[in-house]
Write a protein that holds these residues in place. Structure first.
Motif, PDB file in Angstrom:
ATOM      1  N   LEU A 354       0.767  12.765  -3.203  1.00  0.00           N
ATOM      2  CA  LEU A 354       2.168  12.431  -3.455  1.00  0.00           C
ATOM      3  C   LEU A 354       2.302  10.960  -3.810  1.00  0.00           C
ATOM      4  O   LEU A 354       1.722  10.081  -3.142  1.00  0.00           O
ATOM      5  CB  LEU A 354       3.018  12.742  -2.216  1.00  0.00           C
ATOM      6  N   CYS A 362       8.274  19.835  -1.175  1.00  0.00           N
ATOM      7  CA  CYS A 362       7.041  19.713  -0.373  1.00  0.00           C
ATOM      8  C   CYS A 362       7.321  20.184   1.047  1.00  0.00           C
ATOM      9  O   CYS A 362       8.244  19.684   1.694  1.00  0.00           O
ATOM     10  CB  CYS A 362       6.548  18.262  -0.384  1.00  0.00           C
ATOM     11  N   ASN A 363       6.525  21.141   1.484  1.00  0.00           N
ATOM     12  CA  ASN A 363       6.655  21.671   2.848  1.00  0.00           C
ATOM     13  C   ASN A 363       5.303  21.586   3.554  1.00  0.00           C
ATOM     14  O   ASN A 363       4.246  21.630   2.924  1.00  0.00           O
ATOM     15  CB  ASN A 363       7.122  23.130   2.821  1.00  0.00           C
ATOM     16  N   CYS A 367       2.690  17.008   3.658  1.00  0.00           N
ATOM     17  CA  CYS A 367       3.695  16.091   3.130  1.00  0.00           C
ATOM     18  C   CYS A 367       3.757  14.806   3.946  1.00  0.00           C
ATOM     19  O   CYS A 367       3.967  13.704   3.403  1.00  0.00           O
ATOM     20  CB  CYS A 367       5.063  16.775   3.107  1.00  0.00           C
ATOM     21  N   ASN A 372       0.609  17.198  -1.148  1.00  0.00           N
ATOM     22  CA  ASN A 372       1.462  18.369  -1.336  1.00  0.00           C
ATOM     23  C   ASN A 372       0.583  19.597  -1.553  1.00  0.00           C
ATOM     24  O   ASN A 372       0.099  19.864  -2.656  1.00  0.00           O
ATOM     25  CB  ASN A 372       2.397  18.171  -2.535  1.00  0.00           C
ATOM     26  N   THR A 374       1.740  22.611  -0.855  1.00  0.00           N
ATOM     27  CA  THR A 374       2.711  23.703  -0.723  1.00  0.00           C
ATOM     28  C   THR A 374       2.363  24.872  -1.631  1.00  0.00           C
ATOM     29  O   THR A 374       2.439  26.048  -1.222  1.00  0.00           O
ATOM     30  CB  THR A 374       4.120  23.191  -1.059  1.00  0.00           C
TER      31      THR A 374
END
Length: 966
Positions: A354, A362-363, A367, A372, A374
């Motif tokens: 990132l 982004c989960n 994160c 990222n 995700t």
């Protein structure tokens, strides 16, 4: 010099050991023939390598005179130095070996994945559950190994010497086979890692690499235990370097590894991996436990080579427990550190980092760490991270190549340990001769007694399974085999503890019998939880091998806890039975059988055994006429007779007793035989066929024995065979019979060796061992004795050989009431629930006998008459005093009617029972004024002329049958 209580002979320096042996030759202060305590009196020469010595017997101590000095034992030559085998201490022999076996490929390739599935908390729980099972087993192993000298054979030796050959034999076979398969599994694991490094995917490559590897390991093993130990040290050092490399690598942040999920230590990573995240079909607690537990099967590696240890009793507890402690810390530390440094999912793509001003969604934990992941998490396409890669330890380490070296060291060290363990265990099993056709592999070579033949057998088994190259199913069997061994080891410790045997004295005190029981139960439960079908296969194999050993009954006596438990149960039940009041419903004919040496009167033994086996007590009494023979029966002779009874499958005790005559011996046996309520209530003897020819004293002795038995309120049974009962030759009378038989037995005892002696092989078949077909058992119930006369034929009819025989009951009656008498008797027998085929009323019993039969009786008693009718009273009194067994004219005339009735009864018996298999007749009770010769004439008359066995039987006039429920 006196040694401390904890010092063993092997730990003493040569000079001290030599001095102790010289001290051992000193005599005690009591006598020059009475030696002081010394180890050589207790040691087995086959186990210690030292010559076993025998202490003087009590007979020698009592009869010999003191000498000025005891005869010195030969002193070992100082110049002769015997071969000293290589022996290992607790570090090299046990701890290092166990640690190498526990640190397997699961540690390097599966532990991190298990942590991702179960989380740190449940992973620690899985590790600690495994450690509980292995620790409890290690405590049990420590207790067993310190309860005596452990020679070789590992788990097999411990289980077999504790629970006996019945349980030890099957475990020896299964455990040896499991070690050979475990060797194959670890070799295949190594071959698969090498294949992956070569970037090939052919099954044949695994086979080729595996066979080459096992050949190299075989050469190392056959080079000797010293070379094998050095190789294990090399593997151990490689593993230590690998661990150091891993732990150092976890604290060094490497930005290039972040894309693959490694971020060094972060509290966020630790908290996210704390709880489980089950994934896929294998995502469950017990499935993770099943995958991890095989890594704990290495705790017996040191036990398996116990024959190569300096002091197994000390090395096994210290080394095994130290190995469990060290490996447990390493497993806990690696699982926690890996889960603190590596996230569960990572893409491995450097472009997923990132930027400072990122805007895409982004989960997840990545994160917070600047990545990222995700997309791959949602599509489940992540190739890296704890949950997706098996090479986390390589990722987190400072140099990945050292982790690969650690995988090689772990797999090869385990394969080498199993390759050494299997032959050692199998060699011990072969030497015990429990199973046939395997003695070839028992031979050892070299100063360490290496089982080279067993090495080759293990090699071929391992190669066979390496060539299969598909061992997933076999892996489940191996885990179950080891768990079965753990269960039996724990149960061995528990069983040995609860039996309270004085021989159970382990020097290792830190164990609990209840913990051992818990370990045994948990091991069995885990067998079914891990792979239920493999557990069933394991139990089937064990039961098959157990059945074979139980059926063959090997002639082995190791003083097992099963024997101690049997004694405890017998003692407990005997004491409990003593407080139970007698009841007619529970009456059993408990028989004291005056057989002399049982092999001399096999028919008498078989007759009584036919109705007492598995039902009631039988004691074969042997009255030793020391006054005539002058020699006592040795213990070895008594053991031979017991073995003869066992081979004949007769359940009986053998009790010899020294007496001056038959009457004295029988009287004391009746009083002293048995224990509590397990005491005889019926005396059984053979009929004295030579009563006319033997000495008057012998005849009086025989009849007085019957008198004394009735006076003691016992039942009596006399068995007569047409050809007699005694098989010994040259017997002139009953007294000579006992004496000569005992002398003959003593000669046999002193001239043969167990168990192939002439006495044991002399199994003469008697009529009571044959099937009787549809013949009859005729019972002449002349007098009501309480029912013993009916109970014995009923018990006989329950046996397989007598099942088709019909029981007929003959009773005395009158012509005009014949139907009423018959119906009344049938009704009584039906109430007794006795299976009687027919009831016959004898209405002609009071008719006068035939003249020829009466004359034969008179001719018989003529030899024993005083013929005092024409003599003075004073002369008659003196004759009766000098010849009490003879019959006066007055006594003969007074008892004439009784004599004629017995002659008549014999005519009826011969008329009705010529084709019978067995005849039972009520024994007449002798009156005090009845001369011995007349009573013997009555018994002879009642049973003469019958081709089948005849038993004269009489109860003690107390009911032994009832038709009531209470």
């Amino acid at each position: 010099m006196p040694a401390s209580s904890g010092t063993t002979d092997t730990e003493l320096p040569d000079t001290e050991r030599r001095d102790s042996r010289i001290d051992g030759r000193r005599s005690s202060i009591y006598s020059t023939m009475d030696p002081v305590p010394q180890l050589d009196f207790y040691a087995h020469s086959s186990m210690t390598g030292r010559q076993q010595r025998s202490r003087p017997s009590l007979d020698i101590l009592r009869k010999s005179f003191d000498r000025l000095s005891a005869t010195p034992s030969p002193v070992e030559s100082e110049g002769e130095k015997p071969f000293v085998p290589v022996r290992f201490g607790w570090v090299t022999g046990v701890m290092v070996r166990c640690m190498l076996n526990i640190w397997g490929v699961i540690l390097f390739l599966r532990l991190s994945w298990i942590t991702s599935q179960a989380g740190i908390i449940l992973t620690w729980l899985i590790i600690l559950m495994s450690v509980i099972v292995t620790s409890v087993t290690a405590l049990s192993v420590s207790a067993i190994s310190t309860n005596g000298r452990v020679v070789s054979g590992g788990a097999y030796f411990m289980i077999s010497r504790t629970l006996g050959p019945e349980m030890g034999g099957p475990i020896g076979v299964v455990f040896s086979f499991a070690n050979a398969l475990a060797c194959a599994l670890n070799t295949v694991g190594f071959a698969e890692v090498v294949r992956d490094m070569l970037v090939v995917n052919e099954v044949n490559d695994v086979r080729i690499i595996g066979v080459v590897t096992i050949c190299l390991l075989l050469l190392i093993s056959m080079a000797g235990m010293e070379w094998e130990a050095k190789t294990q040290w090399l593997f151990f050092i490689v593993l230590m370097v690998s661990f150091a490399n891993y732990f150092v690598g976890t604290v060094i942040p490497v930005p290039e590894k972040e894309a693959m999920g490694f971020f060094s230590y972060h509290s966020e990573i630790f908290m996210s991996n704390l709880l489980p995240d089950w994934r896929g079909p294998d995502g469950s607690f017990f499935q993770m436990f099943a995958i991890f537990f095989p890594s704990a099967i290495g705790i017996l590696s040191g036990v398996n080579i116990c024959g190569d240890l300096k002091d197994p009793s000390s090395a096994i507890p210290k080394g095994t427990l130290a190995a469990i402690f060290g490996t447990t810390i390493s497993y806990l530390a690696i699982s926690a550190t890996a889960a603190s440094c590596v996230v569960r999912d990572a893409s491995g793509n450097p472009n997923d980092s990132l930027s400072a001003n990122f805007s895409e969604p982004c989960n997840g934990l990545g994160c917070k760490l600047g990545w990222n992941f995700t997309e791959c998490e949602e599509t489940k396409s992540c190739a890296f991270g704890l949950a997706n890669s098996f090479k986390i330890l390589s990722l987190a380490s400072g140099f990945g190549g050292l982790i690969t070296a650690g995988v090689f060291a772990a797999s090869l060290s385990s394969a080498l340990a199993f390759l050494v363990s299997a032959p050692k265990v199998f060699q011990c099993l072969c030497r015990d001769n429990i199973y046939p056709y395997i003695g070839f592999f028992a031979k050892g070579y070299g100063k360490n007694d290496e089982p080279l033949r067993a090495y080759l057998l293990t090699f071929f088994i391992a190669v066979a399974f390496i060539l299969i190259a598909e061992l997933n199913i076999i892996a489940a069997l191996i885990s179950n085999f080891f768990l079965c061994s753990y269960a039996l080891i724990n149960f061995s410790c528990f069983h040995a503890s609860i039996t309270n045997s004085p021989g159970w004295r382990p020097s290792f005190r830190y164990y609990s019998k209840w913990a051992s029981l818990f370990g045994a139960v948990v091991s069995v439960v885990l067998m079914f939880l891990l792979t239920w079908w493999a557990a069933l296969i394991t139990f089937c194999v064990i039961m098959f091998l157990l059945g074979y050993v139980t059926y063959n009954k090997p002639k082995i006596n190791w003083g097992s806890s099963v024997q101690a438990g049997t004694y405890n149960m017998a003692l407990s039940y005997s004491v409990s039975l003593a407080g139970v009041e007698d009841h007619v419903k529970n009456f059993r004919p408990q028989c004291l059988v005056l057989t002399g040496p049982p092999n001399v009167r096999p028919a008498l033994v078989d007759f009584v055994g036919s109705f007492t086996k598995n039902i009631s007590l039988m004691i074969c009494g042997d009255i030793l006429m020391v006054s005539e023979s002058g020699l006592p029966l040795t213990q070895r002779g008594a053991d031979i007779l017991v073995k003869w009874l066992n081979r004949r499958k007769v359940r009986s005790f053998y009790t010899p007793f020294t007496g001056d005559c038959l009457r004295e011996g029988a009287k004391h046996l009746l009083q002293a035989s048995g224990l509590g309520k397990l005491k005889p209530n019926t005396l059984i003897m053979g009929f004295k066929n030579n009563w006319k020819e033997c000495t008057p004293h012998s005849m009086e002795d025989y009849v007085n024995t019957i008198y004394d038995t009735f006076d003691s309120n016992y039942g009596v049974c006399l068995l007569r065979m047409m050809d007699g009962l005694d098989l010994s030759e040259g017997i002139q009378c009953q007294g000579e019979d006992y004496s000569n038989s005992n002398s003959e037995m003593r000669d046999e005892t002193n001239s043969i060796d167990l168990p192939s002696g002439a006495v044991l092989n002399d199994q003469i078949k008697t009529v009571f061992q044959s099937k009787q077909g549809k013949k009859t058992i005729d019972v002449y119930w002349i007098s009501d004795d309480g029912g013993l006369t009916l109970l014995v034929p009923y018990l006989l009819s329950r046996r397989k050989r007598w099942r088709q025989s019909k029981v007929r009951v003959f009773i005395v009656g009158e012509e005009h009431t014949i139907e009423e008498d018959r119906k009344e008797m049938i009704l009584l027998l039906q109430k007794f629930r006795l299976d009687i085929h027919d009831v016959i009323i004898m209405t002609d019993s009071e008719k006068p006998p035939q003249a020829k039969n009466l004359k034969r009786f008179e001719d018989t008693v003529a030899l024993f008459r005083l013929r005092d009718e024409q003599q003075a009273e004073s002369v008659v009194q003196q004759l009766r005093k000098d010849y009490p067994w003879k019959i006066s004219d007055k006594e003969l005339e007074a008892l004439r009617q009784k004599s004629e009735r017995k002659v008549r009864l014999n005519e009826i018996i011969r008329r009705n029972s010529q084709q019978a298999a067995l005849v039972l007749v009520s024994l007449p009770v002798p009156q005090l004024d009845c001369p011995s010769a007349l009573y013997m004439a009555w018994l002879d008359t009642l049973t003469c002329g019958l081709p089948c066995p005849t038993a004269l039987i009489r109860g003690n006039q107390q009911n032994v049958l009832t038709f009531y429920c209470q």
